[in-house]
Design a protein around this motif. Structure first.
Motif, PDB file in Angstrom:
ATOM      1  N   THR A 185      -3.074   9.281 -10.805  1.00 38.82           N
ATOM      2  CA  THR A 185      -4.036   8.377 -10.960  1.00 38.82           C
ATOM      3  C   THR A 185      -4.377   7.817 -12.270  1.00 38.82           C
ATOM      4  O   THR A 185      -5.148   7.080 -12.418  1.00 38.82           O
ATOM      5  CB  THR A 185      -5.169   9.076 -10.444  1.00 38.82           C
ATOM      6  OG1 THR A 185      -5.647  10.395 -11.273  1.00 38.82           O
ATOM      7  CG2 THR A 185      -5.142   9.761  -9.090  1.00 38.82           C
TER       8      THR A 185
ATOM      9  N   HIS B 206       0.797   3.940 -13.490  1.00 36.11           N
ATOM     10  CA  HIS B 206       0.280   5.344 -14.045  1.00 36.11           C
ATOM     11  C   HIS B 206       1.555   6.175 -14.285  1.00 36.11           C
ATOM     12  O   HIS B 206       1.600   6.987 -15.389  1.00 36.11           O
ATOM     13  CB  HIS B 206      -0.495   5.940 -12.832  1.00 36.11           C
ATOM     14  CG  HIS B 206      -1.815   5.469 -12.642  1.00 36.11           C
ATOM     15  ND1 HIS B 206      -2.514   5.202 -11.485  1.00 36.11           N
ATOM     16  CD2 HIS B 206      -2.517   4.448 -13.474  1.00 36.11           C
ATOM     17  CE1 HIS B 206      -3.601   4.881 -11.686  1.00 36.11           C
ATOM     18  NE2 HIS B 206      -3.785   4.368 -12.878  1.00 36.11           N
TER      19      HIS B 206
ATOM     20  N   HIS C  95       0.963   5.729  -0.097  1.00 37.59           N
ATOM     21  CA  HIS C  95       0.466   7.129   0.175  1.00 37.59           C
ATOM     22  C   HIS C  95       1.264   8.069  -0.239  1.00 37.59           C
ATOM     23  O   HIS C  95       2.691   8.143  -0.128  1.00 37.59           O
ATOM     24  CB  HIS C  95       0.316   7.038   1.684  1.00 37.59           C
ATOM     25  CG  HIS C  95      -0.486   5.966   2.262  1.00 37.59           C
ATOM     26  ND1 HIS C  95      -1.777   5.605   2.250  1.00 37.59           N
ATOM     27  CD2 HIS C  95       0.179   4.935   2.944  1.00 37.59           C
ATOM     28  CE1 HIS C  95      -2.033   4.611   2.935  1.00 37.59           C
ATOM     29  NE2 HIS C  95      -0.862   4.230   3.375  1.00 37.59           N
TER      30      HIS C  95
ATOM     31  N   ARG D 177      -2.004  15.157  -9.679  1.00 38.20           N
ATOM     32  CA  ARG D 177      -3.352  14.103  -9.384  1.00 38.20           C
ATOM     33  C   ARG D 177      -3.411  13.272 -10.795  1.00 38.20           C
ATOM     34  O   ARG D 177      -3.771  12.106 -10.808  1.00 38.20           O
ATOM     35  CB  ARG D 177      -4.352  15.112  -9.256  1.00 38.20           C
ATOM     36  CG  ARG D 177      -5.411  13.963  -8.583  1.00 38.20           C
ATOM     37  CD  ARG D 177      -6.616  14.706  -7.974  1.00 38.20           C
ATOM     38  NE  ARG D 177      -6.262  15.679  -6.913  1.00 38.20           N
ATOM     39  CZ  ARG D 177      -6.184  16.995  -7.093  1.00 38.20           C
ATOM     40  NH1 ARG D 177      -6.392  17.664  -8.067  1.00 38.20           N
ATOM     41  NH2 ARG D 177      -5.903  17.609  -6.012  1.00 38.20           N
TER      42      ARG D 177
ATOM     43  N   ARG E 203       0.898  -1.044   0.107  1.00 39.62           N
ATOM     44  CA  ARG E 203      -0.034  -0.021   0.060  1.00 39.62           C
ATOM     45  C   ARG E 203       0.787   1.325   0.062  1.00 39.62           C
ATOM     46  O   ARG E 203       1.650   1.277   0.756  1.00 39.62           O
ATOM     47  CB  ARG E 203      -0.760   0.112   1.141  1.00 39.62           C
ATOM     48  CG  ARG E 203      -2.032   1.017   1.375  1.00 39.62           C
ATOM     49  CD  ARG E 203      -3.100   0.466   0.186  1.00 39.62           C
ATOM     50  NE  ARG E 203      -4.171   1.434  -0.011  1.00 39.62           N
ATOM     51  CZ  ARG E 203      -5.216   1.353  -0.740  1.00 39.62           C
ATOM     52  NH1 ARG E 203      -5.233   0.768  -1.949  1.00 39.62           N
ATOM     53  NH2 ARG E 203      -6.098   2.146  -0.722  1.00 39.62           N
TER      54      ARG E 203
ATOM     55  N   VAL F  24      -0.069   0.143  -8.852  1.00 40.01           N
ATOM     56  CA  VAL F  24      -1.151   1.007  -9.534  1.00 40.01           C
ATOM     57  C   VAL F  24      -0.396   2.273  -9.735  1.00 40.01           C
ATOM     58  O   VAL F  24      -0.467   2.893 -10.950  1.00 40.01           O
ATOM     59  CB  VAL F  24      -2.457   1.318  -8.961  1.00 40.01           C
ATOM     60  CG1 VAL F  24      -3.327   2.376  -9.405  1.00 40.01           C
ATOM     61  CG2 VAL F  24      -3.036  -0.184  -8.607  1.00 40.01           C
ATOM     62  N   PHE F  25       0.410   3.040  -8.868  1.00 35.46           N
ATOM     63  CA  PHE F  25       1.078   4.237  -8.813  1.00 35.46           C
ATOM     64  C   PHE F  25       2.256   3.882 -10.007  1.00 35.46           C
ATOM     65  O   PHE F  25       2.276   4.819 -10.856  1.00 35.46           O
ATOM     66  CB  PHE F  25       1.619   4.600  -7.519  1.00 35.46           C
ATOM     67  CG  PHE F  25       0.645   5.205  -6.692  1.00 35.46           C
ATOM     68  CD1 PHE F  25       0.313   6.601  -6.936  1.00 35.46           C
ATOM     69  CD2 PHE F  25       0.338   4.572  -5.428  1.00 35.46           C
ATOM     70  CE1 PHE F  25      -0.839   6.972  -6.321  1.00 35.46           C
ATOM     71  CE2 PHE F  25      -0.392   5.227  -4.779  1.00 35.46           C
ATOM     72  CZ  PHE F  25      -1.024   6.691  -4.774  1.00 35.46           C
TER      73      PHE F  25
ATOM     74  N   LEU G 261      -3.604  10.953  -2.146  1.00 34.49           N
ATOM     75  CA  LEU G 261      -3.741   9.418  -2.858  1.00 34.49           C
ATOM     76  C   LEU G 261      -3.062   8.420  -2.184  1.00 34.49           C
ATOM     77  O   LEU G 261      -2.164   8.528  -1.679  1.00 34.49           O
ATOM     78  CB  LEU G 261      -3.127   9.805  -4.364  1.00 34.49           C
ATOM     79  CG  LEU G 261      -3.456  10.954  -5.041  1.00 34.49           C
ATOM     80  CD1 LEU G 261      -2.378  11.198  -6.199  1.00 34.49           C
ATOM     81  CD2 LEU G 261      -4.777  10.986  -5.616  1.00 34.49           C
ATOM     82  N   ALA G 262      -4.090   7.506  -2.313  1.00 37.26           N
ATOM     83  CA  ALA G 262      -3.454   6.187  -1.753  1.00 37.26           C
ATOM     84  C   ALA G 262      -4.093   5.186  -2.442  1.00 37.26           C
ATOM     85  O   ALA G 262      -5.181   5.108  -3.030  1.00 37.26           O
ATOM     86  CB  ALA G 262      -4.209   6.087  -0.249  1.00 37.26           C
ATOM     87  N   ASP G 263      -3.181   3.965  -2.717  1.00 36.15           N
ATOM     88  CA  ASP G 263      -3.570   2.899  -3.471  1.00 36.15           C
ATOM     89  C   ASP G 263      -2.384   2.079  -3.553  1.00 36.15           C
ATOM     90  O   ASP G 263      -1.334   2.074  -2.807  1.00 36.15           O
ATOM     91  CB  ASP G 263      -3.619   3.428  -5.117  1.00 36.15           C
ATOM     92  CG  ASP G 263      -4.677   2.375  -5.779  1.00 36.15           C
ATOM     93  OD1 ASP G 263      -5.004   1.373  -5.466  1.00 36.15           O
ATOM     94  OD2 ASP G 263      -5.537   2.908  -6.924  1.00 36.15           O
ATOM     95  N   ASP G 264      -2.751   0.812  -4.130  1.00 35.44           N
ATOM     96  CA  ASP G 264      -1.502  -0.248  -4.424  1.00 35.44           C
ATOM     97  C   ASP G 264      -0.397   0.419  -5.021  1.00 35.44           C
ATOM     98  O   ASP G 264      -0.738   1.030  -6.040  1.00 35.44           O
ATOM     99  CB  ASP G 264      -1.930  -1.536  -4.798  1.00 35.44           C
ATOM    100  CG  ASP G 264      -2.654  -2.417  -3.787  1.00 35.44           C
ATOM    101  OD1 ASP G 264      -2.863  -2.032  -2.845  1.00 35.44           O
ATOM    102  OD2 ASP G 264      -3.434  -3.456  -4.469  1.00 35.44           O
TER     103      ASP G 264
END
Length: 590
Positions: free
Chosen positions: A409, A355, A328, A405, A326, A351-352, A345-348
């Motif tokens: 994202t 992107h 952040h 952003r 995870r 994913v970052f 923003l927070a995600d696995d």
């Protein structure tokens, strides 16, 4: 998970590695230490500054936690600035006497009856000290308004580090009385934090720190709650999130982007059971967002992002990475005595990373922009394409937050970025630098992928591209080159005079340019250099079928700039006798 919960969790990882202070303590900057003898008389002043750099810098020391000061007078325990400790300040000091009295009274109360030699010496010093004594040796004027520590003569440790002093700090922490609440961060019953910690290190915010959470006006409160009771957070949770955030915001912290993005100071961290996997994710993210200055290392990051954009799994590229980590990202902007969250923003992490790879792919254009050595930072792109005078401080802050952003994202780039890049070109920025064109292509390519645009944008020169705006850009480049070869070095080319008008209203500008080109071609015929240029012009005009649009919308103006860039950069390939001239007839096409 909220921002405060994520920071609270990160504190535990830092605490396990011994990188942050325990509750009741905080890291503060110090440059001076007063040495006391056993009777409390000052015998020396020790300089604590770090002198390894170009100029001395204060060092961080763990001390009893700093009090939260608003408008009142409140003293720190066993340390403080000279106004409190010595009753002296470099300024006017209207409250200096009251501040010093508060420091002395608090220590007389808390140190009464202590048997420890260091604490007794400090108490004796405060009871006998007179502010006028500061004008004598060993005190120095440069000490004024700096934080002061104390040390007992003949010892290496500070007085606040002695066992008796630590016991007093722990006793004060454990004996604090406050309202019991259900903490919004931990969900546990605990003592309420009436005031939240001060956050330091955000660019543009007050140097003394600013609040991430605060309630100082009736408009911010509800149901008759006072200050921190409006968002009940326990003292321990407030301490942990504040300590973790302040740790990341240190000037050279590894989890901080070196330069603010717009007005946002950016920090990032990973949550992973494996500390090595978390550090690997943080290193990769930091290098991708703010590439190393070393060209070889920056090139490696670019290659990694390119591989990610092609769909290769991250765990195959970074063996230490653990899937499911995870991640952040927090951007904080100054707002007087408070902080604004520009983005959260927070995600696995996969994913970052994906992107970031998509962003790198969307920016791709051939030939590369000048100075492109790897994956350019978002900050650099914004500075090159939107900032007046190419100054970082002139980057539009709201646009910077929107672009950041979008990058993280994978969302559509803001259309205002496209507009800003085109406006800078119309204002005279050099389109041949490649940075504006790279941004324009990124915006249009992502819009095509997300079905906002019907046509894609070529990466490199595409003579058969059906888009009229692209072909008009090519035509403009060829006409400019004809002028340059015919006239040599001149003060202003057609690009300087007509680039903006030609890209916006082709039908009103190109007939004029084509008539002027006949004179240039006539001069070139005498030297036998006109044939390939005439062929280029005829070929492009055939594709346009002489149907010139009266006006071009913003996206098509962007395609015009891309066509111009491709043609100008590619037209001399295979013609070494012409390749050495730039726009004004000087050496070097770039």
């Amino acid at each position: 998970m909220t921002i405060l919960q994520a920071l609270d969790g990160y504190y535990h990882r830092l605490a396990q590695r011994g990188e942050v202070t325990a509750p009741g303590w905080s890291p503060e900057k110090f440059g001076w230490c007063i040495v006391l003898d056993a009777d409390g008389a000052p015998v020396d002043v020790y300089d604590l500054h770090d002198t390894s750099g170009k100029k001395p810098k204060p060092k961080l020391y763990s001390v009893p936690a700093a009090v939260k000061r608003t408008v009142g007078i409140s003293a720190n325990f066993l340390w403080d600035k000279t106004a409190y400790v010595l009753g002296r300040t470099a300024g006017e000091g209207k409250r200096t006497a009251q501040e010093h009295a508060a420091f002395v009274d608090m220590h007389i109360e808390r140190l009464a009856g202590q048997k420890d030699a260091g604490l007794k010496a400090l108490l004796s010093f405060l009871q006998n000290w007179q502010p006028e004594r500061f004008d004598e040796a060993p005190f120095r004027p440069e000490m004024l308004d700096a934080n002061i520590l104390f040390r007992l003569e003949g010892e290496r440790g500070f007085i606040h580090e002695r066992a008796a002093a630590r016991a007093l700090v722990e006793a004060a922490k454990d004996g604090a009385k406050a309202e019991g609440i259900s903490c919004l961060v931990t969900g546990k019953q605990a003592l309420l934090a009436r005031l939240h910690p001060t956050i330091k290190g955000v660019e543009g915010a007050q140097s003394s720190g600013a609040a991430l959470v605060s309630f100082n006006l009736d408009a911010f409160t509800s149901l008759g709650k006072d200050q921190g009771a409006n968002a009940p957070t326990s003292e321990i949770a407030a301490f942990r999130y504040g300590t973790a955030l302040n740790h990341m915001l240190t000037r050279d912290g590894p989890n901080r982007v070196r330069r603010p993005i717009g007005d946002a100071t950016v920090v990032f961290w990973a949550d992973a059971s494996n500390a090595e996997a978390a550090e690997d994710a943080e290193d990769l993210f930091g290098d991708a967002l703010d590439p190393p200055t070393d060209a070889e290392e920056a090139g490696k990051i670019g290659s990694l992002l390119d591989a990610l954009a092609q769909g290769r799994p991250l765990e195959k590229l970074r063996p230490r990475f653990t899937p499911g980590t995870r991640f952040h990202v927090l951007g904080l902007s100054p707002n007087a005595a408070r902080l604004s969250v520009r983005f959260w923003l927070a995600d696995d992490f996969e994913v970052f990373a994906r992107h970031l790879g998509d962003h790198y792919r969307d920016m791709h254009i051939e030939p590369r922009p000048r100075g492109w050595s790897g994956a350019p930072s978002v900050n650099w792109l914004l500075m090159k394409t939107t900032a007046l005078g190419e100054k970082f401080e002139n980057i539009p802050p709201l646009l910077a937050g929107e672009v950041m952003r979008s990058v993280l994202t994978g969302a559509r780039y803001p259309q205002s970025w496209l507009a800003a890049a085109i406006i800078r070109l119309r204002a005279g920025d050099d389109p041949l630098s490649g940075w504006h064109v790279s941004v324009i292509r990124a915006v249009l390519t992502r819009d095509h992928r997300k079905k906002f645009q019907k046509e894609d944008v070529p990466v490199s020169l595409a003579p058969d591209e059906p888009n009229k705006a692209y072909q008009l850009g090519r035509l403009f480049a060829v006409l400019e080159n004809a002028q340059r070869l015919a006239l040599g070095k001149i003060n202003a080319t057609i690009r300087d005079r007509y680039f903006g008008a030609a890209s916006a209203t082709p039908a009103s500008v190109f007939p004029l340019l084509l008539r002027g080109a006949q004179n240039h071609l006539a001069r070139l015929r005498k030297d036998g250099k006109d044939k390939w240029i005439e062929r280029e012009i005829e070929d492009i005009l055939d594709r346009l079928t002489l149907d010139l649009p009266r006006s071009l919308p913003l996206a098509e103006q962007g395609r015009f700039a891309v066509g111009y860039y491709h043609q100008r950069k590619e037209q001399f390939k295979g013609r070494p006798e012409e390749a050495g001239h730039d726009d004004n007839g000087a050496e070097g096409d770039d």
